[in-house]
Motif scaffolding. Structure first.
Motif, PDB file in Angstrom:
ATOM      1  N   GLY A  27      -7.088  -6.885  -7.027  1.00 34.26           N
ATOM      2  CA  GLY A  27      -7.161  -7.458  -5.695  1.00 34.26           C
ATOM      3  C   GLY A  27      -8.569  -7.707  -5.209  1.00 34.26           C
ATOM      4  N   ARG A  73      -9.718   4.889  -8.093  1.00 31.22           N
ATOM      5  CA  ARG A  73      -9.576   4.722  -6.645  1.00 31.22           C
ATOM      6  C   ARG A  73      -8.768   5.864  -6.048  1.00 31.22           C
ATOM      7  NH1 ARG A  73      -7.526  -1.446  -5.742  1.00 31.22           N
ATOM      8  NH2 ARG A  73      -9.284  -2.570  -6.664  1.00 31.22           N
ATOM      9  N   GLU A  79      -7.010   5.021  -2.057  1.00 30.28           N
ATOM     10  CA  GLU A  79      -5.722   4.366  -1.894  1.00 30.28           C
ATOM     11  C   GLU A  79      -4.850   5.213  -1.008  1.00 30.28           C
ATOM     12  OE1 GLU A  79      -4.161   2.657  -5.500  1.00 30.28           O
ATOM     13  OE2 GLU A  79      -2.164   3.169  -4.829  1.00 30.28           O
ATOM     14  N   GLU A 113      -0.863  -3.664  -3.318  1.00 31.99           N
ATOM     15  CA  GLU A 113      -1.654  -2.509  -2.910  1.00 31.99           C
ATOM     16  C   GLU A 113      -0.790  -1.273  -2.687  1.00 31.99           C
ATOM     17  OE1 GLU A 113      -4.850  -1.851  -2.496  1.00 31.99           O
ATOM     18  OE2 GLU A 113      -5.654  -3.827  -3.015  1.00 31.99           O
ATOM     19  N   THR A 114       0.510  -1.462  -2.441  1.00 34.96           N
ATOM     20  CA  THR A 114       1.396  -0.328  -2.157  1.00 34.96           C
ATOM     21  C   THR A 114       1.940   0.322  -3.425  1.00 34.96           C
ATOM     22  OG1 THR A 114       3.458  -1.626  -2.042  1.00 34.96           O
ATOM     23  CG2 THR A 114       2.102  -1.536  -0.048  1.00 34.96           C
ATOM     24  N   ARG A 120       1.811  -1.104 -10.815  1.00 35.52           N
ATOM     25  CA  ARG A 120       1.096  -2.369 -10.627  1.00 35.52           C
ATOM     26  C   ARG A 120       0.790  -3.016 -11.965  1.00 35.52           C
ATOM     27  NH1 ARG A 120      -3.473  -3.404  -6.019  1.00 35.52           N
ATOM     28  NH2 ARG A 120      -3.965  -5.564  -6.535  1.00 35.52           N
ATOM     29  N   ARG A 228     -14.418  -2.049   0.335  1.00 35.69           N
ATOM     30  CA  ARG A 228     -12.975  -2.060   0.120  1.00 35.69           C
ATOM     31  C   ARG A 228     -12.282  -2.597   1.368  1.00 35.69           C
ATOM     32  NH1 ARG A 228     -11.564  -2.654  -4.211  1.00 35.69           N
ATOM     33  NH2 ARG A 228      -9.478  -2.043  -3.560  1.00 35.69           N
ATOM     34  N   GLY A 280      -6.837  -0.557   2.333  1.00 32.05           N
ATOM     35  CA  GLY A 280      -5.855  -1.591   2.038  1.00 32.05           C
ATOM     36  C   GLY A 280      -5.777  -2.482   3.267  1.00 32.05           C
ATOM     37  N   SER A 282      -2.583  -4.258   4.412  1.00 30.24           N
ATOM     38  CA  SER A 282      -1.253  -4.664   4.830  1.00 30.24           C
ATOM     39  C   SER A 282      -1.095  -4.425   6.319  1.00 30.24           C
ATOM     40  CB  SER A 282      -0.194  -3.838   4.085  1.00 30.24           C
ATOM     41  OG  SER A 282       1.059  -4.013   4.684  1.00 30.24           O
ATOM     42  N   SER A 285       0.512  -1.238   7.240  1.00 27.99           N
ATOM     43  CA  SER A 285      -0.060   0.031   6.824  1.00 27.99           C
ATOM     44  C   SER A 285      -0.203   0.971   7.993  1.00 27.99           C
ATOM     45  CB  SER A 285      -1.420  -0.189   6.161  1.00 27.99           C
ATOM     46  OG  SER A 285      -1.284  -0.939   4.972  1.00 27.99           O
TER      47      SER A 285
END
Length: 285
Positions: A27, A73, A79, A113-114, A120, A228, A280, A282, A285
């Motif tokens: 990403g 990460r 994360e 990202e989740t 992934r 990030r 992240g 989203s 989130s």
């Protein structure tokens, strides 16, 4: 043509594919370039005379590098939600960056990202690039059946994920365009995404106006490589983490009519401690 040049030429023939794999895995365009460069280093140190499918071999190497980066990460709490041959060019092209990002889609990256690192990798390699489960299994260190289950679980999460907030998605696209233009020294591209009256402020001082902020954009090019994506107090932002996972810097972007109107950099530990940061990007989130 020497052996080193021939090897570099063969590698370059696969660069675009490898970068696409790495970008979907990570990403981040900057991290994708790092992963592809690491694959070159490993290729230049390896004896591949018996390798029948160099593209498949390189895809496996990039997959393993990306998996290590994703796991790193997590180990750093990011994360919460090797030479002698001529090194191929890094390929940092803002226009190509934008095309690659558009081809993936921000919404898909939000959902990816989740996922766990193994999920992934399994989903990206199998579902997006048709890598057989047997090869995926070798990368994640599991059986082909387990690799199939990882991809299936990831697929269900991708298909069932709610759509991210459109405003945040658009803002992230604008920030990515800003960082790509900064990396490429594209002054006109910077002006396109900056509000004419943009204000950039930090503990070091304040810059006002699109021309002044664009002229100082080299600092944001560095931030684009180390930062990030994050939500910072609910706003689109970037954070830089220390080796042990602490936030060392936060940058907040605020917008007017789809252009960046405020860029606020925070490095003071006391100020950072008061920020609500979600790594992240989203909207959920």
């Amino acid at each position: 043509m020497g052996d080193d040049d021939f090897l570099a030429e063969r590698f370059e023939a696969h660069r675009t594919h490898l970068r696409a794999v790495a970008y979907r895995m990570l990403g981040s365009l900057a991290e994708a370039d790092d992963a592809v460069q690491e694959a070159w280093f490993r290729l230049s140190r390896s004896d591949t005379r018996e390798v029948g499918n160099l593209g498949g071999w390189l895809t496996t190497v990039v997959g393993r590098v990306c998996l290590d980066m994703l796991r790193s990460r997590k180990s750093r709490a990011e994360e919460s939600l090797d030479a002698g041959a001529p090194v191929p060019a890094a390929g940092a092209d803002p226009e190509q960056d934008a095309l690659l990002a558009d081809s993936v889609g921000v919404a898909l990256l939000v959902v990816l990202e989740t996922l766990t690192p193994a999920e992934r990798l399994a989903f990206v390699l199998h579902d997006l690039f048709a890598v057989p489960y047997e090869e995926v299994a070798a990368i994640v260190g599991r059986t082909p059946t387990a690799a199939r289950q990882l991809a299936s679980r990831a697929r269900r999460r991708v298909q069932g994920a709610p759509a991210p907030d459109a405003d945040l998605v658009r803002q992230r696209q604008v920030v990515d365009a800003f960082l790509a233009a900064a990396r490429g020294g594209d002054f006109d591209g910077l002006l396109e995404v900056l509000d004419p009256d943009v204000v950039a402020r930090s503990e070091a001082g304040v810059n006002t106006g699109a021309a002044a902020v664009a002229s100082g954009a080299i600092s944001y090019a560095r931030l684009g490589r180390s930062g990030r994506p994050a939500l910072v107090d609910g706003a689109t932002g970037l954070v830089v983490l220390s080796a042990d996972g602490r936030v060392e810097r936060a940058t907040i972007f605020r917008f007017v009519r789809d252009r960046i109107a405020v860029i606020e950099g925070v490095t003071d530990p006391a100020e950072l401690s008061r920020l609500d940061i979600t790594l992240g990007w989203s909207a959920g989130s």
